[in-house]
Design a protein around this motif. Structure first.
Motif, PDB file in Angstrom:
ATOM      1  N   VAL A 184     -32.052  -1.529  -9.408  1.00 28.74           N
ATOM      2  CA  VAL A 184     -32.414  -0.520 -10.558  1.00 28.74           C
ATOM      3  C   VAL A 184     -31.995   0.871 -10.485  1.00 28.74           C
ATOM      4  N   TYR A 185     -32.295   1.362  -9.241  1.00 30.76           N
ATOM      5  CA  TYR A 185     -32.007   2.653  -9.017  1.00 30.76           C
ATOM      6  C   TYR A 185     -30.641   3.053  -8.294  1.00 30.76           C
ATOM      7  N   GLY A 186     -30.233   2.057  -7.310  1.00 30.70           N
ATOM      8  CA  GLY A 186     -28.939   2.376  -6.784  1.00 30.70           C
ATOM      9  C   GLY A 186     -29.069   3.430  -5.711  1.00 30.70           C
ATOM     10  N   CYS A 187     -28.034   4.171  -5.659  1.00 32.02           N
ATOM     11  CA  CYS A 187     -28.151   5.435  -4.575  1.00 32.02           C
ATOM     12  C   CYS A 187     -28.952   6.557  -5.112  1.00 32.02           C
ATOM     13  N   ILE A 188     -29.097   6.682  -6.569  1.00 30.50           N
ATOM     14  CA  ILE A 188     -30.140   7.684  -7.162  1.00 30.50           C
ATOM     15  C   ILE A 188     -31.591   7.439  -6.451  1.00 30.50           C
ATOM     16  N   GLY A 189     -32.109   6.330  -6.294  1.00 32.37           N
ATOM     17  CA  GLY A 189     -33.322   6.075  -5.611  1.00 32.37           C
ATOM     18  C   GLY A 189     -33.421   6.724  -4.352  1.00 32.37           C
ATOM     19  N   ALA A 190     -32.256   6.486  -3.545  1.00 30.64           N
ATOM     20  CA  ALA A 190     -32.210   7.118  -2.157  1.00 30.64           C
ATOM     21  C   ALA A 190     -32.197   8.571  -2.195  1.00 30.64           C
ATOM     22  N   ILE A 191     -31.479   8.998  -3.091  1.00 33.72           N
ATOM     23  CA  ILE A 191     -31.401  10.520  -3.485  1.00 33.72           C
ATOM     24  C   ILE A 191     -32.879  11.201  -3.919  1.00 33.72           C
ATOM     25  N   ALA A 192     -33.411  10.529  -4.753  1.00 38.16           N
ATOM     26  CA  ALA A 192     -34.642  10.886  -5.073  1.00 38.16           C
ATOM     27  C   ALA A 192     -35.694  10.902  -3.988  1.00 38.16           C
ATOM     28  N   LEU A 193     -35.641   9.837  -3.218  1.00 39.65           N
ATOM     29  CA  LEU A 193     -36.489   9.780  -1.847  1.00 39.65           C
ATOM     30  C   LEU A 193     -36.163  10.950  -0.993  1.00 39.65           C
ATOM     31  N   LEU A 194     -34.945  11.330  -0.766  1.00 36.12           N
ATOM     32  CA  LEU A 194     -34.556  12.279   0.195  1.00 36.12           C
ATOM     33  C   LEU A 194     -35.244  13.680  -0.300  1.00 36.12           C
ATOM     34  N   GLN A 195     -35.036  13.835  -1.871  1.00 38.37           N
ATOM     35  CA  GLN A 195     -35.337  15.283  -2.240  1.00 38.37           C
ATOM     36  C   GLN A 195     -36.850  15.449  -2.075  1.00 38.37           C
ATOM     37  N   ARG A 196     -37.511  14.330  -2.433  1.00 41.51           N
ATOM     38  CA  ARG A 196     -38.964  14.207  -2.390  1.00 41.51           C
ATOM     39  C   ARG A 196     -39.488  14.680  -1.135  1.00 41.51           C
ATOM     40  N   LYS A 197     -38.890  14.019   0.022  1.00 35.64           N
ATOM     41  CA  LYS A 197     -38.928  14.411   1.448  1.00 35.64           C
ATOM     42  C   LYS A 197     -38.820  15.645   1.928  1.00 35.64           C
ATOM     43  N   MET A 198     -37.559  16.219   1.260  1.00 39.05           N
ATOM     44  CA  MET A 198     -37.442  17.742   1.481  1.00 39.05           C
ATOM     45  C   MET A 198     -38.293  18.680   0.934  1.00 39.05           C
ATOM     46  N   VAL A 199     -38.878  18.557  -0.261  1.00 38.78           N
ATOM     47  CA  VAL A 199     -39.830  19.055  -0.868  1.00 38.78           C
ATOM     48  C   VAL A 199     -41.167  19.240  -0.080  1.00 38.78           C
ATOM     49  N   GLU A 200     -41.495  17.924   0.323  1.00 41.16           N
ATOM     50  CA  GLU A 200     -42.623  17.793   1.140  1.00 41.16           C
ATOM     51  C   GLU A 200     -42.690  18.581   2.448  1.00 41.16           C
ATOM     52  N   LEU A 201     -41.415  18.502   3.046  1.00 40.34           N
ATOM     53  CA  LEU A 201     -41.395  19.219   4.184  1.00 40.34           C
ATOM     54  C   LEU A 201     -41.357  20.756   4.070  1.00 40.34           C
ATOM     55  N   GLN A 202     -40.706  21.147   3.143  1.00 42.59           N
ATOM     56  CA  GLN A 202     -40.802  22.671   2.661  1.00 42.59           C
ATOM     57  C   GLN A 202     -42.184  23.215   2.492  1.00 42.59           C
ATOM     58  N   HIS A 203     -43.149  22.246   1.955  1.00 43.57           N
ATOM     59  CA  HIS A 203     -44.307  22.535   1.666  1.00 43.57           C
ATOM     60  C   HIS A 203     -45.185  22.713   3.278  1.00 43.57           C
ATOM     61  N   ASP A 204     -44.833  21.849   3.924  1.00 43.83           N
ATOM     62  CA  ASP A 204     -45.484  21.810   5.110  1.00 43.83           C
ATOM     63  C   ASP A 204     -45.052  22.987   5.979  1.00 43.83           C
ATOM     64  N   LEU A 205     -43.701  23.334   5.828  1.00 37.35           N
ATOM     65  CA  LEU A 205     -43.314  24.556   6.535  1.00 37.35           C
ATOM     66  C   LEU A 205     -44.032  25.756   5.920  1.00 37.35           C
ATOM     67  N   ALA A 206     -44.085  25.847   4.579  1.00 34.28           N
ATOM     68  CA  ALA A 206     -44.866  27.027   4.049  1.00 34.28           C
ATOM     69  C   ALA A 206     -46.335  26.980   4.714  1.00 34.28           C
TER      70      ALA A 206
END
Length: 176
Positions: free
Chosen positions: A83-105
């Protein structure tokens, strides 16, 4: 054509897979070596040999190797997640990055509070624990199940908002 080696008498992976004779100016030969049959099989299953040859013909020769690597990566991702192909992997990594940025804050906020508390120990007249440093809001993400629930139930009272206040000393950030 980085990595292109003069071929021996064996066919390239594409010609082996397609069971045809490999001609000297085969468009696939520089990019699908004879030992990369699985790579071509995945690309062929997702895109088709005809489409891949058309893409390679349209792309400048110095960009073809990168193009083939991109096609192979997308084919691998599309076979894993149709369904999502590599876009699913990219979206998952972007979400993880935002969560980690929030944790860093949050961690920076805690560090600032502890540093201020240590400085206040020298001058006890300030109440450092009642002052708050504002954190950036945690962005709203919708998972596939949230989206489906929202479509299925379509209730106006149902909210997908996930903004919650994190009490610095009671809760710790949740990392997946």
């Amino acid at each position: 054509m980085k990595g292109y080696e003069p071929r021996s008498s064996s066919s390239c992976a594409a010609c082996k897979f397609l069971k045809r004779r490999c001609i000297p100016n085969c468009i696939f030969a520089p990019y699908f070596r004879s030992d990369e049959c699985k790579k071509f099989a995945k690309v062929h299953k997702v895109f088709g040999a005809s489409n891949v040859s058309k893409i390679l013909i349209e792309v400048p020769e110095e960009q073809r190797e990168d193009t083939v690597n991109s096609l192979a990566y997308e084919a691998e991702a599309r076979l894993k997640d149709p369904v999502y192909g590599c876009i699913g992997a990219i979206a998952l990594l972007q979400r993880k990055m935002v969560e980690l940025q929030h944790d860093l804050a949050i961690a920076k906020d805690r560090l600032a509070r502890y540093a201020a508390a240590a400085a206040a120990a020298a001058t006890p007249s300030t109440d450092i624990f009642n002052s708050h440093v504002s954190l950036p809001p945690f962005p709203e993400f919708f998972t596939c199940s949230d989206f489906n629930d929202n479509l299925c139930h379509s209730s106006s009272s149902q909210s997908l908002s996930r903004h919650e206040t994190v009490d610095d000393f009671i809760q710790s950030p949740y990392i997946f």
